[in-house]
Scaffold this motif. Sequence first.
Motif, PDB file in Angstrom:
ATOM      1  N   PRO A   1     -13.502  -0.961 -17.593  1.00 25.53           N
ATOM      2  CA  PRO A   1     -14.304  -1.546 -16.480  1.00 25.53           C
ATOM      3  C   PRO A   1     -13.565  -0.448 -14.837  1.00 25.53           C
ATOM      4  N   GLY A   2     -13.879  -1.281 -13.912  1.00 24.42           N
ATOM      5  CA  GLY A   2     -13.601  -0.493 -13.095  1.00 24.42           C
ATOM      6  C   GLY A   2     -11.910  -1.838 -12.992  1.00 24.42           C
ATOM      7  N   ARG A   3     -10.993  -1.426 -12.116  1.00 23.99           N
ATOM      8  CA  ARG A   3     -10.509  -2.329 -11.855  1.00 23.99           C
ATOM      9  C   ARG A   3      -8.908  -2.458 -12.962  1.00 23.99           C
ATOM     10  N   VAL A   4      -9.268  -1.374 -13.851  1.00 21.82           N
ATOM     11  CA  VAL A   4      -8.232  -0.717 -14.583  1.00 21.82           C
ATOM     12  C   VAL A   4      -6.611  -1.054 -14.455  1.00 21.82           C
ATOM     13  N   GLY A   5      -6.493  -0.607 -12.853  1.00 17.76           N
ATOM     14  CA  GLY A   5      -5.116  -0.645 -12.553  1.00 17.76           C
ATOM     15  C   GLY A   5      -4.570  -1.823 -12.047  1.00 17.76           C
ATOM     16  N   VAL A   6      -5.465  -2.855 -11.711  1.00 20.35           N
ATOM     17  CA  VAL A   6      -5.333  -4.281 -11.782  1.00 20.35           C
ATOM     18  C   VAL A   6      -4.697  -4.745 -13.178  1.00 20.35           C
ATOM     19  N   TRP A   7      -5.544  -4.009 -14.293  1.00 22.21           N
ATOM     20  CA  TRP A   7      -5.045  -5.418 -15.551  1.00 22.21           C
ATOM     21  C   TRP A   7      -4.096  -4.191 -15.505  1.00 22.21           C
TER      22      TRP A   7
ATOM     23  N   HIS B   1       0.948  -1.166   0.014  1.00 16.24           N
ATOM     24  CA  HIS B   1       0.015   0.174  -0.005  1.00 16.24           C
ATOM     25  C   HIS B   1       0.856   1.022  -0.151  1.00 16.24           C
ATOM     26  N   LYS B   2       1.851   1.091  -0.736  1.00 15.23           N
ATOM     27  CA  LYS B   2       2.840   2.728  -0.533  1.00 15.23           C
ATOM     28  C   LYS B   2       3.029   3.530  -0.941  1.00 15.23           C
ATOM     29  N   ASN B   3       1.864   2.556  -2.285  1.00 13.10           N
ATOM     30  CA  ASN B   3       1.169   3.923  -3.659  1.00 13.10           C
ATOM     31  C   ASN B   3       0.769   3.293  -3.699  1.00 13.10           C
ATOM     32  N   LEU B   4       0.436   3.717  -5.379  1.00 11.93           N
ATOM     33  CA  LEU B   4      -0.844   2.792  -6.449  1.00 11.93           C
ATOM     34  C   LEU B   4      -0.197   1.902  -7.333  1.00 11.93           C
TER      35      LEU B   4
ATOM     36  N   TRP C   1     -12.512  -3.573 -24.525  1.00 13.89           N
ATOM     37  CA  TRP C   1     -12.522  -2.691 -24.546  1.00 13.89           C
ATOM     38  C   TRP C   1     -10.593  -2.321 -24.263  1.00 13.89           C
ATOM     39  N   VAL C   2     -10.572  -2.261 -22.194  1.00 17.92           N
ATOM     40  CA  VAL C   2      -8.861  -1.797 -22.132  1.00 17.92           C
ATOM     41  C   VAL C   2      -8.276  -2.776 -22.856  1.00 17.92           C
ATOM     42  N   ASN C   3      -8.443  -4.069 -23.525  1.00 12.13           N
ATOM     43  CA  ASN C   3      -6.886  -4.460 -24.671  1.00 12.13           C
ATOM     44  C   ASN C   3      -7.037  -3.628 -26.139  1.00 12.13           C
ATOM     45  N   ASN C   4      -8.171  -2.412 -26.484  1.00 10.47           N
ATOM     46  CA  ASN C   4      -8.126  -2.175 -27.615  1.00 10.47           C
ATOM     47  C   ASN C   4      -7.594  -0.943 -27.499  1.00 10.47           C
ATOM     48  N   SER C   5      -7.740  -0.168 -25.717  1.00 12.56           N
ATOM     49  CA  SER C   5      -6.969   1.176 -25.474  1.00 12.56           C
ATOM     50  C   SER C   5      -6.176   0.601 -24.260  1.00 12.56           C
ATOM     51  N   GLU C   6      -5.041   0.182 -24.945  1.00 11.73           N
ATOM     52  CA  GLU C   6      -3.824  -0.029 -23.724  1.00 11.73           C
ATOM     53  C   GLU C   6      -2.713   1.294 -23.824  1.00 11.73           C
ATOM     54  N   GLN C   7      -2.810   1.979 -24.970  1.00 17.76           N
ATOM     55  CA  GLN C   7      -1.961   2.883 -24.850  1.00 17.76           C
ATOM     56  C   GLN C   7      -2.765   4.306 -24.317  1.00 17.76           C
ATOM     57  N   SER C   8      -3.571   4.744 -24.604  1.00 20.04           N
ATOM     58  CA  SER C   8      -4.176   5.367 -23.915  1.00 20.04           C
ATOM     59  C   SER C   8      -4.809   5.171 -22.807  1.00 20.04           C
ATOM     60  N   ILE C   9      -4.840   4.316 -21.704  1.00 19.61           N
ATOM     61  CA  ILE C   9      -5.120   4.096 -20.078  1.00 19.61           C
ATOM     62  C   ILE C   9      -3.659   4.048 -20.152  1.00 19.61           C
TER      63      ILE C   9
ATOM     64  N   ASN D   1     -10.173  -1.108  -7.353  1.00 14.50           N
ATOM     65  CA  ASN D   1     -11.630  -1.895  -6.774  1.00 14.50           C
ATOM     66  C   ASN D   1     -12.850  -2.252  -7.749  1.00 14.50           C
ATOM     67  N   SER D   2     -13.672  -2.689  -7.749  1.00 11.25           N
ATOM     68  CA  SER D   2     -14.356  -3.515  -8.298  1.00 11.25           C
ATOM     69  C   SER D   2     -15.120  -1.959  -9.052  1.00 11.25           C
ATOM     70  N   ALA D   3     -16.199  -1.783  -9.445  1.00 12.76           N
ATOM     71  CA  ALA D   3     -17.348  -0.541  -9.759  1.00 12.76           C
ATOM     72  C   ALA D   3     -17.708  -0.874 -10.989  1.00 12.76           C
ATOM     73  N   PRO D   4     -18.515   0.090 -11.233  1.00  8.46           N
ATOM     74  CA  PRO D   4     -19.052  -0.220 -12.991  1.00  8.46           C
ATOM     75  C   PRO D   4     -18.209   0.276 -13.903  1.00  8.46           C
ATOM     76  N   PHE D   5     -18.161   1.471 -13.486  1.00  7.50           N
ATOM     77  CA  PHE D   5     -16.210   1.956 -14.282  1.00  7.50           C
ATOM     78  C   PHE D   5     -14.950   2.899 -13.748  1.00  7.50           C
ATOM     79  N   THR D   6     -14.591   3.046 -14.792  1.00 12.27           N
ATOM     80  CA  THR D   6     -12.986   3.814 -13.945  1.00 12.27           C
ATOM     81  C   THR D   6     -13.811   4.907 -14.220  1.00 12.27           C
ATOM     82  N   ILE D   7     -13.320   5.636 -12.932  1.00 12.23           N
ATOM     83  CA  ILE D   7     -14.179   7.398 -12.688  1.00 12.23           C
ATOM     84  C   ILE D   7     -12.569   8.042 -13.910  1.00 12.23           C
ATOM     85  N   GLY D   8     -13.309   9.411 -14.807  1.00 10.99           N
ATOM     86  CA  GLY D   8     -12.138   9.493 -15.087  1.00 10.99           C
ATOM     87  C   GLY D   8     -11.550   9.136 -16.950  1.00 10.99           C
ATOM     88  N   MET D   9     -12.015   7.712 -16.718  1.00 13.06           N
ATOM     89  CA  MET D   9     -12.286   7.258 -18.140  1.00 13.06           C
ATOM     90  C   MET D   9     -13.714   7.021 -18.435  1.00 13.06           C
ATOM     91  N   PRO D  10     -13.926   6.641 -19.841  1.00 18.96           N
ATOM     92  CA  PRO D  10     -15.067   6.182 -20.793  1.00 18.96           C
ATOM     93  C   PRO D  10     -16.319   5.085 -19.889  1.00 18.96           C
TER      94      PRO D  10
END
Length: 305
Positions: free
Chosen positions: A259-265, A176-179, A215-223, A246-255
Amino acid sequence: IDFKFSRFENDLQRLNTANATATKQKLAVSYGQFFDRFNENIIQIGSSNQPGYELAISSFLNDAAISTVYSDVQTEFASTEKLESDFESALKHYHYYFPNKIVPHIATFISGFNYPIAVTDSVLGVGLDMYLGKNYKYYKLMAIPNYQVDFMSKHYIVVDAVRSWLQTEYEGMDVHKNLLSEMVFQGKLMYALDHLLPQEEDSVKLEFTAQQLQWVNNSEQSIWAYFIDKNLLYSTKASENVKYINSAPFTIGMPKASPGRVGVWLGYKIVSAYMERHKEITLAALMEEKNAQKILNDSHYKPRK
């Protein structure tokens, strides 16, 4: 491996008999710390050694809602043959890659909708009442959000359980040091799931829909650009970091297609790139590596265009 799969919720029903005290003692021996965890934390009725325990557990077992859920669990999980087989395969892989680690016994239970997974020293518990399918009546009555209910079916049990076991085995304060540290740790869990559950689909392991995975596979560069532009990797604000973990309906700041959990991916992509460049590193050694910055640097991660 010494594989053991137990239906604790069925064993617990025997406390409703006249031999409750003897049954309680047998359960305490058979399930060890898990029996204490169930009573004290999961259903929160206190220690089985305190006066009045038999009355408290009887009240839980005879509660009308719990009785209904128990019946529904018996119907949905009338056979656990496939579940047992999937767990045994996963734990055999676990023992292969982590030969010095304890191989947990599996115990199913009913939590009163409190816990999907419970981990103790040697038991990996599965709350079957949390995996009765997205159309289950009580989930609707409790107004659980769709983005959570979609993954509350038996298809996700083994992934959730094995991930939780790995997490408790390897999680430390440095996670939990940083993101970046959190992302890399979650990425290591995902990479380990690839090896422990080699036949499982990525969408199940990530808890993404097929559309979200595309969506994440197609948006890797923009993520990746989003994380860099917003200076997110070294954020120490826990309340902000969870938005990407964490799980969420979508990631805030993204379309909203995200999904949520974009940081995990994204952590998973970094760890995969790292291991692709360092094939000499074992899975056990990867899980022991706590330097997230080193993993990022040595991965030479570049998003796919």
